[in-house]
Design an enzyme around this catalytic site. Structure first.
Site, PDB file in Angstrom:
ATOM      1  N   GLN A 182      81.547  -9.831  65.504  1.00 54.31           N
ATOM      2  CA  GLN A 182      80.935  -9.835  64.169  1.00 54.31           C
ATOM      3  C   GLN A 182      79.988  -8.645  63.966  1.00 54.31           C
ATOM      4  OE1 GLN A 182      81.987 -11.857  61.855  1.00 54.31           O
ATOM      5  NE2 GLN A 182      82.949 -13.499  63.002  1.00 54.31           N
ATOM      6  N   SER A 235      87.759  -7.697  67.588  1.00 52.09           N
ATOM      7  CA  SER A 235      88.907  -8.313  66.925  1.00 52.09           C
ATOM      8  C   SER A 235      89.184  -7.572  65.617  1.00 52.09           C
ATOM      9  CB  SER A 235      88.579  -9.778  66.647  1.00 52.09           C
ATOM     10  OG  SER A 235      89.587 -10.360  65.869  1.00 52.09           O
ATOM     11  N   GLY A 236      90.386  -6.998  65.505  1.00 56.99           N
ATOM     12  CA  GLY A 236      90.722  -6.159  64.357  1.00 56.99           C
ATOM     13  C   GLY A 236      90.614  -6.850  62.999  1.00 56.99           C
ATOM     14  N   HIS A 237      90.980  -8.133  62.948  1.00 57.69           N
ATOM     15  CA  HIS A 237      91.033  -8.785  61.624  1.00 57.69           C
ATOM     16  C   HIS A 237      89.650  -9.091  61.055  1.00 57.69           C
ATOM     17  CE1 HIS A 237      90.519 -13.234  62.558  1.00 57.69           C
ATOM     18  NE2 HIS A 237      90.727 -12.777  63.771  1.00 57.69           N
ATOM     19  N   THR A 263      89.852 -13.755  71.220  1.00 57.45           N
ATOM     20  CA  THR A 263      89.991 -14.941  72.080  1.00 57.45           C
ATOM     21  C   THR A 263      90.627 -14.520  73.402  1.00 57.45           C
ATOM     22  OG1 THR A 263      90.177 -16.404  70.172  1.00 57.45           O
ATOM     23  CG2 THR A 263      91.064 -17.236  72.254  1.00 57.45           C
ATOM     24  N   CYS A 265      86.804 -21.865  63.139  1.00 59.19           N
ATOM     25  CA  CYS A 265      87.315 -22.388  64.406  1.00 59.19           C
ATOM     26  C   CYS A 265      86.777 -23.766  64.725  1.00 59.19           C
ATOM     27  CB  CYS A 265      86.956 -21.453  65.553  1.00 59.19           C
ATOM     28  SG  CYS A 265      87.591 -19.821  65.317  1.00 59.19           S
ATOM     29  N   THR A 292     104.858  -5.678  76.975  1.00 61.41           N
ATOM     30  CA  THR A 292     105.034  -4.419  76.249  1.00 61.41           C
ATOM     31  C   THR A 292     103.873  -4.216  75.281  1.00 61.41           C
ATOM     32  OG1 THR A 292     107.406  -4.723  76.415  1.00 61.41           O
ATOM     33  CG2 THR A 292     106.632  -3.119  74.779  1.00 61.41           C
TER      34      THR A 292
END
Ligand code: PMP
Length: 379
Positions: free
Chosen positions: A180, A198-200, A71, A322, A236
């Protein structure tokens, strides 16, 4: 539990988790600090980027920016490019198939910032209409955004064809949401200007994303501050996240071929099984990505189906996590010309690296029970 909602999120791989914990414990330093420990952290950050460069075969053509998820990556890329192009090329092309983190951004740019937004038509198989796309292109287009694999139906977009068309339009930046796609189908990044991940979605941690972009300096920053990450993503850098993301990417890339084959076989089994039940329809096109299969039960409400599966300990979703709470007909299915009743009664199954043959076998057994429960409602 049988978890068939991997397009919403996946289980974290234990080696990814371990590397996150390890770096948090031993290298918790700020890569921007001038001392020895800070320099060590900075070195590790650059190493992580180099490994991503290798894993995704980027040939050092791209800047790599760690973000909190796709996002953020999508917002950063789309607004960042659009703001820079406002005076020279203020048209944006997309389609209604995009994830809300793209669609709502370009709609915002059109409604609040005066950009001209054009939607490319969608064919019944869920791919964008390339001829219409050609017709929409002109020298005032500064931004084109198209996802690689759709999160609701699984259709794969003709990215290469778009790249070829855009060769004639040097002003147009091509952004791709590949959330995806990574780990499920081979990615071809050639000719793409920026890419969100997106890592997840591939067994990494939640809150872990990536923006890969040809030159970060072409982006107008939307987050201002200390100037980290080429000045476009101040704050950071989360080094433990970055290092663990490399692990997740490496695994996803290495497993793509095998996982693609395994999930294609599961998808085929589900398709063959569904076809034996009268009244139930498969919404996803035949050549969709292997992990996603969308099924319609005309006459039954999506929520009723999700609950029926849930009672059998099978987790599926209606459209996407979503947008499933918004209660309106899904735009992706509408654009593909699927009848309204069928859309209302649609569920998405999405498989992943943790899905097993035993899961599919149990799914088939439970499907029969659920079908008996709801078959009177089917129209
Ligand atoms: N794009 C697509 C295609 C997605 O499926 C998702 C996740 N639902 C996102 C973007 C947003 O990703 P994140 O959760 O990392 O913000």
């Amino acid at each position: 539990m049988i978890y068939l909602d991997n397009a919403a999120t996946t289980k974290v791989d234990s080696s990814v988790m371990n590397s996150f914990v390890k770096v948090n414990e031993s290298l918790y330093f700020n890569p921007n600090s001038p001392h020895q420990a800070g320099l060590q952290a900075e070195k590790l950050l650059q190493q992580a980027k180099e490994q991503i460069n290798q894993a995704l075969k980027l040939n050092h053509l791209y800047d790599i920016i760690f973000t909190s998820g796709a996002t953020e990556s999508n917002n950063m890329a789309l607004k960042g490019i659009a703001y820079r192009k406002k005076d020279t090329a203020n048209e944006i092309i997309t389609s209604v198939l995009e994830h809300p983190s793209v669609l709502e951004v370009v709609r915002y740019l059109a409604e609040k910032e005066g950009f001209i937004l054009k939607y490319v038509n969608v064919k019944p198989n869920g791919q964008i209409d390339i001829e219409h796309f050609k017709a929409l292109m002109n020298d005032r287009v500064g931004l084109v955004t198209c996802m690689y694999v759709n999160n609701i139906m699984g259709q794969i977009q003709p990215i290469k064809q778009i790249v070829n068309i855009l060769k004639e339009y040097p002003k147009a930046h091509f952004h791709v949401d590949a959330v995806q796609a990574l780990g499920k189908i081979p990615l071809n990044i050639d000719g793409i200007d920026s890419l969100s991940l997106s890592g997840h979605k591939f067994n990494g941690l939640k809150g872990q994303g990536l923006l890969i972009t040809r030159t970060a300096h072409n982006l107008e920053p939307i987050i201002h501050g200390g100037g980290q990450e080429f000045g476009v993503r101040s704050g950071t850098v989360n080094l433990p996240m970055a290092v663990s993301m490399v692990k997740a990417i490496n695994q996803a890339v290495q497993q793509t071929e095998q996982l693609n084959q395994t999930l294609s076989s599961y998808q085929q089994q589900i398709r063959e099984m569904v076809e034996t039940y009268p009244g139930v329809k498969i919404n996803s096109p035949e050549d969709a990505a292997p992990q996603i299969i969308n099924i319609g039960f005309p006459g039954v409400k999506g929520e009723v189906l999700v609950n029926a599966f849930s009672k059998q300990d099978i987790m599926v979703s209606t459209t996407s996590a979503c947008s499933s709470k918004r209660g309106k007909l899904n735009e992706v299915l509408l654009a593909m010309g699927i009848p309204e009743k069928q859309i209302e009664g649609s569920i998405r199954l999405s498989m992943g690296q943790t899905t097993t043959q035993a899961d599919i076998d149990t799914f088939k057994e439970k499907f029969e029970l659920i079908y008996k429960e709801i078959k009177e409602l089917l129209k």
